[in-house]
Design a protein around this motif. Sequence first.
Motif, PDB file in Angstrom:
ATOM      1  N   ALA A 132       1.654  -6.626   4.133  1.00  0.00           N
ATOM      2  CA  ALA A 132       1.010  -5.753   4.862  1.00  0.00           C
ATOM      3  C   ALA A 132      -0.336  -5.035   4.455  1.00  0.00           C
ATOM      4  N   ARG A 133      -0.377  -4.825   3.252  1.00  0.00           N
ATOM      5  CA  ARG A 133      -1.707  -4.362   2.741  1.00  0.00           C
ATOM      6  C   ARG A 133      -2.902  -5.288   2.806  1.00  0.00           C
ATOM      7  N   ALA A 134      -2.486  -6.726   2.610  1.00  0.00           N
ATOM      8  CA  ALA A 134      -3.440  -7.624   2.675  1.00  0.00           C
ATOM      9  C   ALA A 134      -3.861  -7.756   4.159  1.00  0.00           C
ATOM     10  N   GLN A 135      -3.163  -7.405   4.940  1.00  0.00           N
ATOM     11  CA  GLN A 135      -3.390  -7.833   6.351  1.00  0.00           C
ATOM     12  C   GLN A 135      -4.475  -6.654   6.786  1.00  0.00           C
ATOM     13  N   GLY A 136      -3.784  -5.454   6.156  1.00  0.00           N
ATOM     14  CA  GLY A 136      -4.780  -4.116   6.611  1.00  0.00           C
ATOM     15  C   GLY A 136      -6.474  -4.439   6.068  1.00  0.00           C
ATOM     16  N   ARG A 137      -6.283  -4.786   4.842  1.00  0.00           N
ATOM     17  CA  ARG A 137      -7.739  -5.057   4.130  1.00  0.00           C
ATOM     18  C   ARG A 137      -8.364  -6.277   5.015  1.00  0.00           C
ATOM     19  N   ARG A 138      -7.951  -7.447   5.410  1.00  0.00           N
ATOM     20  CA  ARG A 138      -8.399  -8.622   6.163  1.00  0.00           C
ATOM     21  C   ARG A 138      -9.099  -7.763   7.330  1.00  0.00           C
ATOM     22  N   LEU A 139      -8.241  -7.266   8.051  1.00  0.00           N
ATOM     23  CA  LEU A 139      -8.729  -6.439   9.209  1.00  0.00           C
ATOM     24  C   LEU A 139     -10.004  -5.683   9.218  1.00  0.00           C
ATOM     25  N   GLN A 151       1.524   0.879   5.299  1.00  0.00           N
ATOM     26  CA  GLN A 151       0.917  -0.075   4.436  1.00  0.00           C
ATOM     27  C   GLN A 151      -0.220  -0.877   4.887  1.00  0.00           C
ATOM     28  N   ILE A 152      -0.203  -1.194   6.142  1.00  0.00           N
ATOM     29  CA  ILE A 152      -1.548  -1.637   6.656  1.00  0.00           C
ATOM     30  C   ILE A 152      -2.512  -0.642   6.698  1.00  0.00           C
ATOM     31  N   ALA A 153      -2.328   0.640   7.130  1.00  0.00           N
ATOM     32  CA  ALA A 153      -3.289   1.579   6.936  1.00  0.00           C
ATOM     33  C   ALA A 153      -3.855   1.849   5.537  1.00  0.00           C
ATOM     34  N   ALA A 154      -2.871   1.785   4.560  1.00  0.00           N
ATOM     35  CA  ALA A 154      -3.332   1.908   3.263  1.00  0.00           C
ATOM     36  C   ALA A 154      -4.195   0.721   2.854  1.00  0.00           C
ATOM     37  N   GLY A 155      -3.989  -0.341   3.226  1.00  0.00           N
ATOM     38  CA  GLY A 155      -4.945  -1.496   3.164  1.00  0.00           C
ATOM     39  C   GLY A 155      -6.239  -1.415   3.730  1.00  0.00           C
ATOM     40  N   ILE A 156      -6.219  -0.817   4.986  1.00  0.00           N
ATOM     41  CA  ILE A 156      -7.422  -0.388   5.595  1.00  0.00           C
ATOM     42  C   ILE A 156      -8.539   0.569   4.654  1.00  0.00           C
ATOM     43  N   HIS A 157      -7.610   1.610   3.987  1.00  0.00           N
ATOM     44  CA  HIS A 157      -8.333   2.373   3.488  1.00  0.00           C
ATOM     45  C   HIS A 157      -8.975   2.077   2.134  1.00  0.00           C
ATOM     46  N   GLU A 158      -8.408   0.802   1.541  1.00  0.00           N
ATOM     47  CA  GLU A 158      -8.884   0.121   0.549  1.00  0.00           C
ATOM     48  C   GLU A 158     -10.546  -0.377   0.723  1.00  0.00           C
ATOM     49  N   VAL A 159     -10.710  -0.573   1.828  1.00  0.00           N
ATOM     50  CA  VAL A 159     -12.166  -1.177   2.261  1.00  0.00           C
ATOM     51  C   VAL A 159     -13.105  -0.085   2.236  1.00  0.00           C
ATOM     52  N   PRO A 160     -14.264  -0.004   1.269  1.00  0.00           N
ATOM     53  CA  PRO A 160     -15.133   1.017   1.670  1.00  0.00           C
ATOM     54  C   PRO A 160     -15.760   0.856   2.907  1.00  0.00           C
ATOM     55  N   GLY A 161     -15.817   2.043   3.673  1.00  0.00           N
ATOM     56  CA  GLY A 161     -16.735   2.261   4.800  1.00  0.00           C
ATOM     57  C   GLY A 161     -15.528   2.170   6.127  1.00  0.00           C
ATOM     58  N   ALA A 162     -14.207   1.866   5.560  1.00  0.00           N
ATOM     59  CA  ALA A 162     -13.124   1.865   6.943  1.00  0.00           C
ATOM     60  C   ALA A 162     -12.233   2.918   6.512  1.00  0.00           C
ATOM     61  N   ALA A 163     -11.658   3.307   7.822  1.00  0.00           N
ATOM     62  CA  ALA A 163     -10.423   4.326   7.829  1.00  0.00           C
ATOM     63  C   ALA A 163      -9.399   3.956   8.756  1.00  0.00           C
ATOM     64  N   ALA A 164      -8.233   4.216   8.786  1.00  0.00           N
ATOM     65  CA  ALA A 164      -7.360   3.823   9.763  1.00  0.00           C
ATOM     66  C   ALA A 164      -6.965   5.002  10.602  1.00  0.00           C
ATOM     67  N   ARG A 165      -6.853   4.959  11.672  1.00  0.00           N
ATOM     68  CA  ARG A 165      -6.486   5.906  12.734  1.00  0.00           C
ATOM     69  C   ARG A 165      -5.142   5.267  13.332  1.00  0.00           C
TER      70      ARG A 165
END
Length: 199
Positions: free
Chosen positions: A181-188, A21-35
């Motif tokens: 969890a998604r919000a934390q990914g987006r914020r990061l 879910q954190i990775a999914a939140g990261i992917h919601e931010v344009p220009g960011a990808a989760a590894r």
Amino acid sequence: MQEILVLYYSRRGSVRALAEQIAAGIHEVPGAAARVRTVPKVSAVCEATEDDIPAEGPPYVELRDLEECIGLALGSPTRFGNMAAPLKYFVDGLGGAWANGALEGKPACVFTSSGSMHGGQETTLLSMMLPLLHHGMLLLGIPYSELALDATRSGGTPYGASHVAGRDGQAVLSPEELVLARAQGRRLADTALRLARRR
């Protein structure tokens, strides 16, 4: 795309569910990808070894993953108020990364899961932050502008995303746990991209 490392250890799947879910939140931010990466188990038997590639799930983390990322989400199950041994073993071996400043100035967050409501989630999250501070990382929590923090009756803290798995290790996140969890990914991701642009 700028990559953010989501590094975790999960025994029964709960921390993995948070990581996804954190990775999914990261992917919601344009220009960011989760590894997404994990660490191998640790054995008390000296001759025991893990395969170089896990049978399932993400690959094992390598030093270059830390060097190449612009941010880090670090997750572990709670073990008596601290991170689990496999993740601690990996973190304890990062002297070289500390010496060369591989993580210095990068944002980070932490996440965890426990078997009970009072199973040590917050102390685990706080203790996971300590080595990150030594690496010069910038720590992010979850602000109370995320309304799910007030609504949750299970996991979710201002120190980081969390999950209450119960004694059976249930990996299904509550609606609030999922949102946080998604919000934390987006914020990061958002913070990491802003800082990366200034370098």
